[in-house]
Design a protein around this motif. Structure first.
Motif, PDB file in Angstrom:
ATOM      1  N   GLU A   1      -4.359   3.293  -1.153  1.00 13.04           N
ATOM      2  CA  GLU A   1      -3.757   4.572  -0.803  1.00 13.04           C
ATOM      3  C   GLU A   1      -4.105   5.032   0.604  1.00 13.04           C
ATOM      4  OE1 GLU A   1      -4.740   7.469  -3.762  1.00 13.04           O
ATOM      5  OE2 GLU A   1      -3.909   6.274  -5.382  1.00 13.04           O
ATOM      6  N   ILE A   2      -3.092   5.591   1.258  1.00 15.47           N
ATOM      7  CA  ILE A   2      -3.251   6.165   2.589  1.00 15.47           C
ATOM      8  C   ILE A   2      -2.563   7.527   2.564  1.00 15.47           C
ATOM      9  CG2 ILE A   2      -2.689   5.923   5.043  1.00 15.47           C
ATOM     10  CD1 ILE A   2      -2.435   2.822   4.332  1.00 15.47           C
ATOM     11  N   LEU A   3      -3.269   8.541   3.005  1.00 17.39           N
ATOM     12  CA  LEU A   3      -2.709   9.886   3.046  1.00 17.39           C
ATOM     13  C   LEU A   3      -2.774  10.414   4.474  1.00 17.39           C
ATOM     14  CD1 LEU A   3      -1.571  12.440   1.688  1.00 17.39           C
ATOM     15  CD2 LEU A   3      -3.936  13.177   1.345  1.00 17.39           C
TER      16      LEU A   3
ATOM     17  N   LYS B   1       0.844  -1.190   0.000  1.00 18.88           N
ATOM     18  CA  LYS B   1       0.000   0.000   0.000  1.00 18.88           C
ATOM     19  C   LYS B   1       0.881   1.244   0.000  1.00 18.88           C
ATOM     20  CE  LYS B   1      -3.713  -2.554   1.905  1.00 18.88           C
ATOM     21  NZ  LYS B   1      -4.760  -2.691   2.864  1.00 18.88           N
ATOM     22  N   ASP B   2       0.351   2.289  -0.585  1.00 21.87           N
ATOM     23  CA  ASP B   2       1.087   3.532  -0.750  1.00 21.87           C
ATOM     24  C   ASP B   2       0.739   4.488   0.395  1.00 21.87           C
ATOM     25  OD1 ASP B   2       2.666   5.483  -1.874  1.00 21.87           O
ATOM     26  OD2 ASP B   2       1.116   6.148  -3.278  1.00 21.87           O
ATOM     27  N   ILE B   3       1.693   4.716   1.303  1.00 24.45           N
ATOM     28  CA  ILE B   3       1.484   5.637   2.423  1.00 24.45           C
ATOM     29  C   ILE B   3       2.175   6.948   2.066  1.00 24.45           C
ATOM     30  CG2 ILE B   3       1.858   6.106   4.856  1.00 24.45           C
ATOM     31  CD1 ILE B   3       1.997   3.116   5.339  1.00 24.45           C
ATOM     32  N   LYS B   4       1.389   8.012   1.966  1.00 25.14           N
ATOM     33  CA  LYS B   4       1.928   9.326   1.647  1.00 25.14           C
ATOM     34  C   LYS B   4       1.703  10.261   2.830  1.00 25.14           C
ATOM     35  CE  LYS B   4       1.050   8.974  -3.280  1.00 25.14           C
ATOM     36  NZ  LYS B   4       0.217   9.421  -4.390  1.00 25.14           N
ATOM     37  N   VAL B   5       2.693  11.094   3.084  1.00 24.24           N
ATOM     38  CA  VAL B   5       2.572  12.115   4.121  1.00 24.24           C
ATOM     39  C   VAL B   5       2.595  13.460   3.424  1.00 24.24           C
ATOM     40  CG1 VAL B   5       3.558  13.100   6.211  1.00 24.24           C
ATOM     41  CG2 VAL B   5       3.748  10.634   5.799  1.00 24.24           C
ATOM     42  N   ALA B   6       1.499  14.203   3.582  1.00 26.40           N
ATOM     43  CA  ALA B   6       1.443  15.544   3.006  1.00 26.40           C
ATOM     44  C   ALA B   6       2.519  16.393   3.673  1.00 26.40           C
ATOM     45  CB  ALA B   6       0.067  16.158   3.219  1.00 26.40           C
ATOM     46  N   SER B   7       3.069  17.318   2.938  1.00 26.08           N
ATOM     47  CA  SER B   7       4.146  18.122   3.505  1.00 26.08           C
ATOM     48  C   SER B   7       3.617  19.021   4.626  1.00 26.08           C
ATOM     49  CB  SER B   7       4.803  18.968   2.420  1.00 26.08           C
ATOM     50  OG  SER B   7       3.873  19.876   1.909  1.00 26.08           O
ATOM     51  N   PHE B   8       4.442  19.179   5.619  1.00 28.34           N
ATOM     52  CA  PHE B   8       4.179  20.107   6.711  1.00 28.34           C
ATOM     53  C   PHE B   8       5.532  20.544   7.255  1.00 28.34           C
ATOM     54  CE2 PHE B   8       4.082  15.871   8.559  1.00 28.34           C
ATOM     55  CZ  PHE B   8       4.826  15.987   9.721  1.00 28.34           C
TER      56      PHE B   8
ATOM     57  N   ARG C   1      -4.958  14.043  10.047  1.00 29.32           N
ATOM     58  CA  ARG C   1      -5.919  13.282   9.245  1.00 29.32           C
ATOM     59  C   ARG C   1      -5.210  12.057   8.669  1.00 29.32           C
ATOM     60  NH1 ARG C   1     -10.604  15.881   6.594  1.00 29.32           N
ATOM     61  NH2 ARG C   1     -10.993  17.765   7.781  1.00 29.32           N
ATOM     62  N   VAL C   2      -5.871  10.920   8.793  1.00 33.74           N
ATOM     63  CA  VAL C   2      -5.413   9.701   8.144  1.00 33.74           C
ATOM     64  C   VAL C   2      -6.561   9.274   7.244  1.00 33.74           C
ATOM     65  CG1 VAL C   2      -4.611   7.336   8.442  1.00 33.74           C
ATOM     66  CG2 VAL C   2      -3.967   9.087  10.119  1.00 33.74           C
ATOM     67  N   GLU C   3      -6.364   9.467   5.953  1.00 35.21           N
ATOM     68  CA  GLU C   3      -7.404   9.159   4.983  1.00 35.21           C
ATOM     69  C   GLU C   3      -6.977   7.949   4.167  1.00 35.21           C
ATOM     70  OE1 GLU C   3      -9.057  12.774   2.983  1.00 35.21           O
ATOM     71  OE2 GLU C   3      -7.416  13.767   4.048  1.00 35.21           O
ATOM     72  N   ASP C   4      -7.957   7.101   3.815  1.00 33.53           N
ATOM     73  CA  ASP C   4      -7.649   5.952   2.971  1.00 33.53           C
ATOM     74  C   ASP C   4      -8.812   5.692   2.020  1.00 33.53           C
ATOM     75  OD1 ASP C   4      -9.495   3.718   4.044  1.00 33.53           O
ATOM     76  OD2 ASP C   4      -8.503   4.390   5.880  1.00 33.53           O
ATOM     77  N   ASP C   5      -8.589   4.799   1.084  1.00 29.75           N
ATOM     78  CA  ASP C   5      -9.606   4.494   0.080  1.00 29.75           C
ATOM     79  C   ASP C   5     -10.364   3.197   0.399  1.00 29.75           C
ATOM     80  OD1 ASP C   5      -7.551   2.737  -0.374  1.00 29.75           O
ATOM     81  OD2 ASP C   5      -7.319   3.193  -2.495  1.00 29.75           O
TER      82      ASP C   5
ATOM     83  N   ALA D   1      -5.911   2.027   8.747  1.00 29.73           N
ATOM     84  CA  ALA D   1      -5.887   2.392   7.328  1.00 29.73           C
ATOM     85  C   ALA D   1      -5.154   1.326   6.515  1.00 29.73           C
ATOM     86  CB  ALA D   1      -5.239   3.761   7.145  1.00 29.73           C
ATOM     87  N   ILE D   2      -4.049   0.813   7.035  1.00 33.47           N
ATOM     88  CA  ILE D   2      -3.307  -0.237   6.330  1.00 33.47           C
ATOM     89  C   ILE D   2      -4.170  -1.487   6.185  1.00 33.47           C
ATOM     90  CG2 ILE D   2      -1.369  -1.864   6.544  1.00 33.47           C
ATOM     91  CD1 ILE D   2       0.248   0.477   7.774  1.00 33.47           C
ATOM     92  N   LYS D   3      -4.845  -1.861   7.250  1.00 36.80           N
ATOM     93  CA  LYS D   3      -5.658  -3.083   7.227  1.00 36.80           C
ATOM     94  C   LYS D   3      -6.836  -2.978   6.268  1.00 36.80           C
ATOM     95  CE  LYS D   3      -4.850  -4.498  12.032  1.00 36.80           C
ATOM     96  NZ  LYS D   3      -5.507  -4.610  13.351  1.00 36.80           N
ATOM     97  N   TYR D   4      -7.471  -1.819   6.201  1.00 38.38           N
ATOM     98  CA  TYR D   4      -8.752  -1.730   5.500  1.00 38.38           C
ATOM     99  C   TYR D   4      -8.742  -0.920   4.211  1.00 38.38           C
ATOM    100  CZ  TYR D   4     -10.190  -3.748   9.888  1.00 38.38           C
ATOM    101  OH  TYR D   4     -10.297  -4.568  10.973  1.00 38.38           O
ATOM    102  N   SER D   5      -7.622  -0.295   3.875  1.00 42.06           N
ATOM    103  CA  SER D   5      -7.587   0.478   2.629  1.00 42.06           C
ATOM    104  C   SER D   5      -7.386  -0.465   1.455  1.00 42.06           C
ATOM    105  CB  SER D   5      -6.473   1.516   2.670  1.00 42.06           C
ATOM    106  OG  SER D   5      -5.213   0.876   2.642  1.00 42.06           O
ATOM    107  N   ARG D   6      -7.725   0.052   0.297  1.00 35.79           N
ATOM    108  CA  ARG D   6      -7.470  -0.727  -0.921  1.00 35.79           C
ATOM    109  C   ARG D   6      -6.010  -0.546  -1.332  1.00 35.79           C
ATOM    110  NH1 ARG D   6     -12.527   1.591  -1.739  1.00 35.79           N
ATOM    111  NH2 ARG D   6     -14.190   0.058  -1.688  1.00 35.79           N
TER     112      ARG D   6
END
Length: 183
Positions: free
Chosen positions: A144-146, A106-113, A159-163, A137-142
């Protein structure tokens, strides 16, 4: 008193369940290795990686249990409130979870801060909360995780968002009323 005993029993049941699975994986892998030791170094390395990731997962569960007991024993203790940097904690949590869930596809992305972004609070609670959210998010996302972090008027928003599929409205309300987990 009856309610307290019921809550303790329920907590012990859930904690035992969470701990039993990784311990069972470690035991079964070691028993298999004893019965039939891997002959190739690649197979041995794979066994070691699986044992390591399971042990890291178990350590994370135990850290959360210790954190819970610390929170209860120090509810009025202000000594746990301090300034801490956000970025190293996020990097550590993601690194630990990548080990546990290796190979992570899975693709874990961290928005810049801002690199120097800090917050005043309990860093252990922050890390435990972040670990819980990203692990779900890792367990249940398809795929992408942001993860995004921002500070506004002295308040930190993470915020931890996933698809993934998410929760139905009734399930979310039910989970929220139980008082456990973050959903």
């Amino acid at each position: 008193l009856e309610t307290s005993f019921s809550q303790i029993k329920n907590f012990a049941l859930h904690a035992s369940h969470e701990i039993r699975t990784p311990v069972a994986v470690i035991i079964s892998q070691l028993e298999r290795a004893i019965r039939k030791a891997p002959s190739e170094s690649e197979a041995t390395t794979e066994l070691h990686k699986k044992l390591l990731s399971t042990a890291v997962h178990l350590r994370n569960i135990l850290n959360r249990l210790f954190l819970l007991t610390e929170i209860e024993s120090n509810k009025n203790d202000q000594n746990r409130t301090l300034d801490f940097k956000i970025k190293p904690i996020i990097e550590r949590v993601i690194g630990d979870l990548k080990e546990v869930y290796a190979p992570l596809t899975k693709d874990i992305k961290v928005a810049s801060f801002p690199d120097g972004l800090s917050h005043r609070g309990n860093p252990d609670i922050f890390e435990s909360t972040l670990l819980n959210l990203i692990e779900n998010a890792i367990k249940y996302s398809r795929q992408e995780i942001l993860i995004s972090v921002r500070e506004e008027e002295g308040k930190l928003e993470v915020r931890v968002e996933d698809d993934g599929p998410g929760l139905s409205a009734s399930s979310a309300e039910k989970n929220q009323n139980k008082g456990t987990g973050l959903g």
